[in-house]
Design a protein around this motif. Structure first.
Motif, PDB file in Angstrom:
ATOM      1  N   ASN A  79       0.834  -1.197   0.000  1.00 28.37           N
ATOM      2  CA  ASN A  79       0.000   0.000   0.000  1.00 28.37           C
ATOM      3  C   ASN A  79       0.872   1.252   0.000  1.00 28.37           C
ATOM      4  OD1 ASN A  79      -2.053   1.826   0.174  1.00 28.37           O
ATOM      5  ND2 ASN A  79      -2.562   1.365   2.299  1.00 28.37           N
ATOM      6  N   ALA A  80       1.066   1.809  -1.185  1.00 26.84           N
ATOM      7  CA  ALA A  80       1.949   2.973  -1.334  1.00 26.84           C
ATOM      8  C   ALA A  80       1.163   4.288  -1.377  1.00 26.84           C
ATOM      9  CB  ALA A  80       2.831   2.810  -2.575  1.00 26.84           C
ATOM     10  N   TYR A  81      -0.077   4.259  -0.914  1.00 35.70           N
ATOM     11  CA  TYR A  81      -0.777   5.537  -0.688  1.00 35.70           C
ATOM     12  C   TYR A  81      -0.309   6.066   0.668  1.00 35.70           C
ATOM     13  CZ  TYR A  81      -4.173   4.722  -4.444  1.00 35.70           C
ATOM     14  OH  TYR A  81      -4.770   4.543  -5.657  1.00 35.70           O
ATOM     15  N   GLY A  82      -0.293   7.384   0.801  1.00 40.70           N
ATOM     16  CA  GLY A  82       0.183   7.985   2.039  1.00 40.70           C
ATOM     17  C   GLY A  82      -0.727   7.669   3.227  1.00 40.70           C
ATOM     18  N   TYR A  83      -0.117   7.313   4.345  1.00 44.14           N
ATOM     19  CA  TYR A  83      -0.871   7.115   5.586  1.00 44.14           C
ATOM     20  C   TYR A  83      -0.892   8.449   6.332  1.00 44.14           C
ATOM     21  CZ  TYR A  83      -1.141   2.018   5.319  1.00 44.14           C
ATOM     22  OH  TYR A  83      -1.439   0.722   4.954  1.00 44.14           O
ATOM     23  N   GLY A  84      -2.016   8.727   6.973  1.00 45.70           N
ATOM     24  CA  GLY A  84      -2.104   9.964   7.739  1.00 45.70           C
ATOM     25  C   GLY A  84      -3.477  10.556   7.560  1.00 45.70           C
ATOM     26  N   LEU A  85      -3.545  11.869   7.523  1.00 48.07           N
ATOM     27  CA  LEU A  85      -4.841  12.535   7.365  1.00 48.07           C
ATOM     28  C   LEU A  85      -5.450  12.247   5.993  1.00 48.07           C
ATOM     29  CD1 LEU A  85      -4.302  16.018   9.029  1.00 48.07           C
ATOM     30  CD2 LEU A  85      -5.914  14.244   9.728  1.00 48.07           C
ATOM     31  N   PHE A  86      -4.591  12.041   5.010  1.00 48.97           N
ATOM     32  CA  PHE A  86      -5.023  11.649   3.668  1.00 48.97           C
ATOM     33  C   PHE A  86      -5.748  10.300   3.781  1.00 48.97           C
ATOM     34  CE2 PHE A  86      -3.622   9.347  -0.320  1.00 48.97           C
ATOM     35  CZ  PHE A  86      -4.523   9.976  -1.161  1.00 48.97           C
ATOM     36  N   THR A  87      -6.867  10.162   3.063  1.00 48.76           N
ATOM     37  CA  THR A  87      -7.695   8.969   3.205  1.00 48.76           C
ATOM     38  C   THR A  87      -7.144   7.739   2.478  1.00 48.76           C
ATOM     39  OG1 THR A  87      -8.967   9.778   1.338  1.00 48.76           O
ATOM     40  CG2 THR A  87      -9.883  10.187   3.533  1.00 48.76           C
ATOM     41  N   GLY A  88      -6.247   7.953   1.515  1.00 54.84           N
ATOM     42  CA  GLY A  88      -5.792   6.859   0.650  1.00 54.84           C
ATOM     43  C   GLY A  88      -5.173   5.700   1.418  1.00 54.84           C
ATOM     44  N   GLY A  89      -4.218   5.991   2.288  1.00 56.31           N
ATOM     45  CA  GLY A  89      -3.482   4.947   2.997  1.00 56.31           C
ATOM     46  C   GLY A  89      -4.392   4.077   3.842  1.00 56.31           C
ATOM     47  N   LEU A  90      -5.117   4.700   4.775  1.00 54.76           N
ATOM     48  CA  LEU A  90      -5.935   3.910   5.697  1.00 54.76           C
ATOM     49  C   LEU A  90      -7.139   3.278   5.013  1.00 54.76           C
ATOM     50  CD1 LEU A  90      -5.470   5.984   8.935  1.00 54.76           C
ATOM     51  CD2 LEU A  90      -4.941   3.559   8.637  1.00 54.76           C
ATOM     52  N   LEU A 144      -6.179  -1.043 -12.578  1.00 56.90           N
ATOM     53  CA  LEU A 144      -7.580  -0.653 -12.424  1.00 56.90           C
ATOM     54  C   LEU A 144      -7.692   0.723 -11.777  1.00 56.90           C
ATOM     55  CD1 LEU A 144      -9.080  -4.059 -11.186  1.00 56.90           C
ATOM     56  CD2 LEU A 144      -9.015  -3.166 -13.531  1.00 56.90           C
ATOM     57  N   ASP A 145      -8.704   1.457 -12.226  1.00 54.71           N
ATOM     58  CA  ASP A 145      -8.920   2.818 -11.735  1.00 54.71           C
ATOM     59  C   ASP A 145      -9.831   2.773 -10.507  1.00 54.71           C
ATOM     60  OD1 ASP A 145      -8.967   5.573 -11.614  1.00 54.71           O
ATOM     61  OD2 ASP A 145     -10.377   5.837 -13.277  1.00 54.71           O
ATOM     62  N   ILE A 146      -9.450   3.484  -9.463  1.00 51.90           N
ATOM     63  CA  ILE A 146     -10.339   3.592  -8.305  1.00 51.90           C
ATOM     64  C   ILE A 146     -10.627   5.064  -8.038  1.00 51.90           C
ATOM     65  CG2 ILE A 146      -9.488   1.425  -7.318  1.00 51.90           C
ATOM     66  CD1 ILE A 146      -8.017   3.060  -5.209  1.00 51.90           C
ATOM     67  N   TYR A 147     -11.805   5.325  -7.486  1.00 52.81           N
ATOM     68  CA  TYR A 147     -12.228   6.710  -7.296  1.00 52.81           C
ATOM     69  C   TYR A 147     -12.766   6.911  -5.891  1.00 52.81           C
ATOM     70  CZ  TYR A 147     -15.070  10.951  -7.777  1.00 52.81           C
ATOM     71  OH  TYR A 147     -15.612  12.198  -7.602  1.00 52.81           O
ATOM     72  N   GLY A 148     -12.431   8.044  -5.344  1.00 53.19           N
ATOM     73  CA  GLY A 148     -12.987   8.403  -4.049  1.00 53.19           C
ATOM     74  C   GLY A 148     -12.627   9.823  -3.712  1.00 53.19           C
ATOM     75  N   LEU A 149     -13.236  10.349  -2.671  1.00 52.69           N
ATOM     76  CA  LEU A 149     -12.863  11.692  -2.227  1.00 52.69           C
ATOM     77  C   LEU A 149     -13.129  11.824  -0.747  1.00 52.69           C
ATOM     78  CD1 LEU A 149     -15.435  14.217  -3.780  1.00 52.69           C
ATOM     79  CD2 LEU A 149     -15.645  11.773  -3.971  1.00 52.69           C
ATOM     80  N   THR A 150     -12.311  12.624  -0.100  1.00 52.53           N
ATOM     81  CA  THR A 150     -12.380  12.794   1.351  1.00 52.53           C
ATOM     82  C   THR A 150     -13.792  13.144   1.794  1.00 52.53           C
ATOM     83  OG1 THR A 150     -10.156  13.667   1.206  1.00 52.53           O
ATOM     84  CG2 THR A 150     -11.295  13.999   3.285  1.00 52.53           C
TER      85      THR A 150
END
Lengths: 432, 143
Positions: free
Chosen positions: A131-142, A231-237
């Protein structure tokens, strides 16, 4: 693999009924405990009992990013603060950040929708998710983390950056699933190649890539270089983070998890709801969210909805990959033009690379666009007539995609500024 | 018989040509002949240099698009009718010239004409039939 058979393959009537019940309950909750929603609904003269089915959603007011900033930090929270177990915010690079507050049930749902996402590319408890999305306040990691946990996969919480360590981890722990932004996946491919890594020999099989717009051309490049399915994934905070919509293996649009997140497409100018298939601004309502429920949030993302049933068996509505943002949509002689369309054309054509800049000018009453395209070894010829022919060919391809004439100018390589994050694609010189 | 020429893509802007010649000068590369074709927005610089491979490498390192192109070089007497003779041969054999440029040789007082031709092989044959000698890369470099 379909993670949640019941909800992902529901028939239309069942889905509508569930959406209606959930919407009705959501509005009661929001009206009763969020003063902001009560005030907005009162202004429009809408009562919670007016919302009986999903079709009543159009009676409700919109929510904008500006609204969310005005009521920062806890203005949308619909439960006692002691029931909030986690907070995420947007980066706030363009102003006050927006807040997403989760109850324990919201986190559970987040894990479920992300499990659906990861299962779309075949992820099971046998897999190792890098999981190379940033962990923290950004939603991607968690977000990815909770999804992988729900599935029972092994998750490596490596977070973003440190490319050499990513590559070493990928080899040492035999990662099978990669989650990161599409541009970062290409960087891994390029640095990996320089370091002599043969991706064909690695067990990596699928990438879930999102958080920035990309094209089918870029997908082909990633799939070829990393030897994976991308694959493309989509989301927003504002809605939940990643897990709002995702592509299945058919790669024909992103399935929206519409039992939780109800989508509408509106005309960004008038707010009128548009029929399926028509391009416009994507609007979401979080049907099940408890912590900070969101009603008719205007995402500013441009796309269209695909109601036809997908070959994969899922019945959820799909959306086309994001075509652009209402903020960077250009209106040229009455035609809506998105930089992503130009990028798509350049990726399709032989010899061109997706480094471009758009210059918009107005001469008299007429708008004109110039697209600057970098010269490449493949495109170059030592005869003027061939280069002029190539300009004409690019212009022709752009015209068929945009329906408006764009003048193409060839520029020297590396003359268009590169950017790590959001590239400056448009120079609008019009004074309106 | 083919001569290696370098073709470089340039934007039609102030200082672009100076940058190319500056890079070549710094690397000790000598320009034998040069021609520039241009439109309002861009140009193609065509160069004959003493070290073609090195010139292409250093230009690429400096982010230019530079390619080697095959051309032919003909030595003609620097007097009226010199060029006309060659062009007449091409005309009679239906050979089409894409572009050409010329320079004068110091030692022999001859003119050297560089031709880019769509059918280079046919051009070479017809010149040979008329006893017109073509210059090789080695001769050109030693001038």
């Amino acid at each position: 693999m379909i993670w949640d058979q019941k909800h992902e393959t529901m028939d239309e009537a069942g889905r509508k009924k569930l959406q209606g019940e959930r919407l009705s309950a959501l509005i009661k909750r929001a009206y009763g405990s969020v003063p902001f929603y009560k005030k907005k609904m009162d202004e429009l003269g809408v009562k919670p009992e007016d919302i009986k089915g999903i079709e009543d959603i159009t009676k409700l007011p919109f929510l904008t990013k500006t609204d969310m900033r005005d009521i920062y930090p806890y203005g949308l929270v619909a439960v006692p603060l002691k029931d909030i177990v986690e907070i995420h915010t947007s980066s706030g690079t363009t102003g006050t950040p927006v807040v997403d507050a989760y109850t324990i049930n919201d986190i559970k749902i987040w894990g479920e929708v992300m499990a659906r996402t990861l299962a779309m590319g075949g992820t099971t408890s046998e897999d190792t998710v890098q999981n190379a999305y940033g962990y923290g306040l950004f939603t991607g990691g968690l977000g990815v983390h909770y999804g992988a946990r729900t599935i029972g996969a092994n998750v490596i919480p490596i977070s973003g950056g440190n490319t050499l360590r990513q590559l070493k981890t990928m080899q040492d722990f035999k990662s099978t699933v990669l989650t990161c932004t599409p541009s970062y996946s290409l960087m891994l491919a390029e640095i990996g190649k320089e370091k002599g890594i043969d991706f064909k020999k690695l067990p990596l099989k699928v990438g879930f890539l999102g958080a920035e717009p990309w094209s089918d051309g870029m997908r082909r490049e990633i799939e070829e270089k990393l030897n994976i399915m991308a694959l493309d994934i989509y989301g927003l905070t504002e809605i939940i983070g990643p897990g709002v919509a995702a592509e299945c293996e058919c790669k024909k649009g992103l399935h929206i998890f519409d039992d939780h997140f109800y989508p509408e497409i509106i005309d960004p100018e008038t707010g009128e709801v548009l029929p399926h298939g028509q391009k416009g601004e994507l609007v979401f309502t979080t049907l099940t969210k408890e912590g900070s429920p969101v009603i008719r949030y205007r995402t500013r993302d441009i796309t269209f909805l695909i109601p036809e049933k997908c070959e994969c068996g899922r019945t959820s509505i799909r959306m086309h990959r994001i075509l652009g943002r209402t903020d960077d949509m250009l209106i040229i002689r009455g035609v809506n033009v998105f930089p992503s369309q130009i990028e798509e054309v350049l990726m399709e054509l032989e010899g061109t690379e997706p480094h471009y800049q758009i210059i918009v000018e107005r001469t008299g009453q007429l708008d004109s666009i110039e697209v600057q395209v970098e010269m490449t070894d493949k495109l170059f010829s030592d005869e003027i007539k061939n280069l002029e022919k190539e300009e004409k060919e690019i212009e022709g391809a752009l015209y068929s995609a945009l329906n408006v004439h764009a003048k193409v100018t060839l520029v020297e390589p590396k003359k268009i500024p590169r950017s790590e994050g959001k590239a400056k694609r448009i120079i609008d010189k019009r004074k309106i | 018989m083919d001569i290696k020429q370098i073709s470089v893509f340039l934007e039609n802007k102030k200082g672009r040509l100076a940058e190319v010649t500056g890079i070549l000068a710094k690397e000790g590369i000598n320009i034998r002949a040069l021609a520039l074709a241009d439109t309002a927005e861009f140009g193609i610089l065509r160069l004959i240099v003493n070290d073609t491979d090195k010139a292409v490498d250093v230009l690429k390192d400096n982010n230019f698009v530079a390619q080697k192109t095959d051309v032919i070089a003909v030595e003609i007497e620097d007097k009226p009718g010199g060029l006309s003779l060659i062009l007449k041969i091409f005309d009679e054999n239906g050979i089409n010239i894409e572009y050409m440029y010329a320079f004068v040789e110091k030692k022999a007082n001859n003119a050297i004409v560089i031709f880019k031709i769509d059918d280079q092989k046919k051009a070479i044959e017809s010149l040979k039939k008329n006893n017109i000698s073509l210059l090789t890369n080695d001769i050109l470099k030693s001038l």
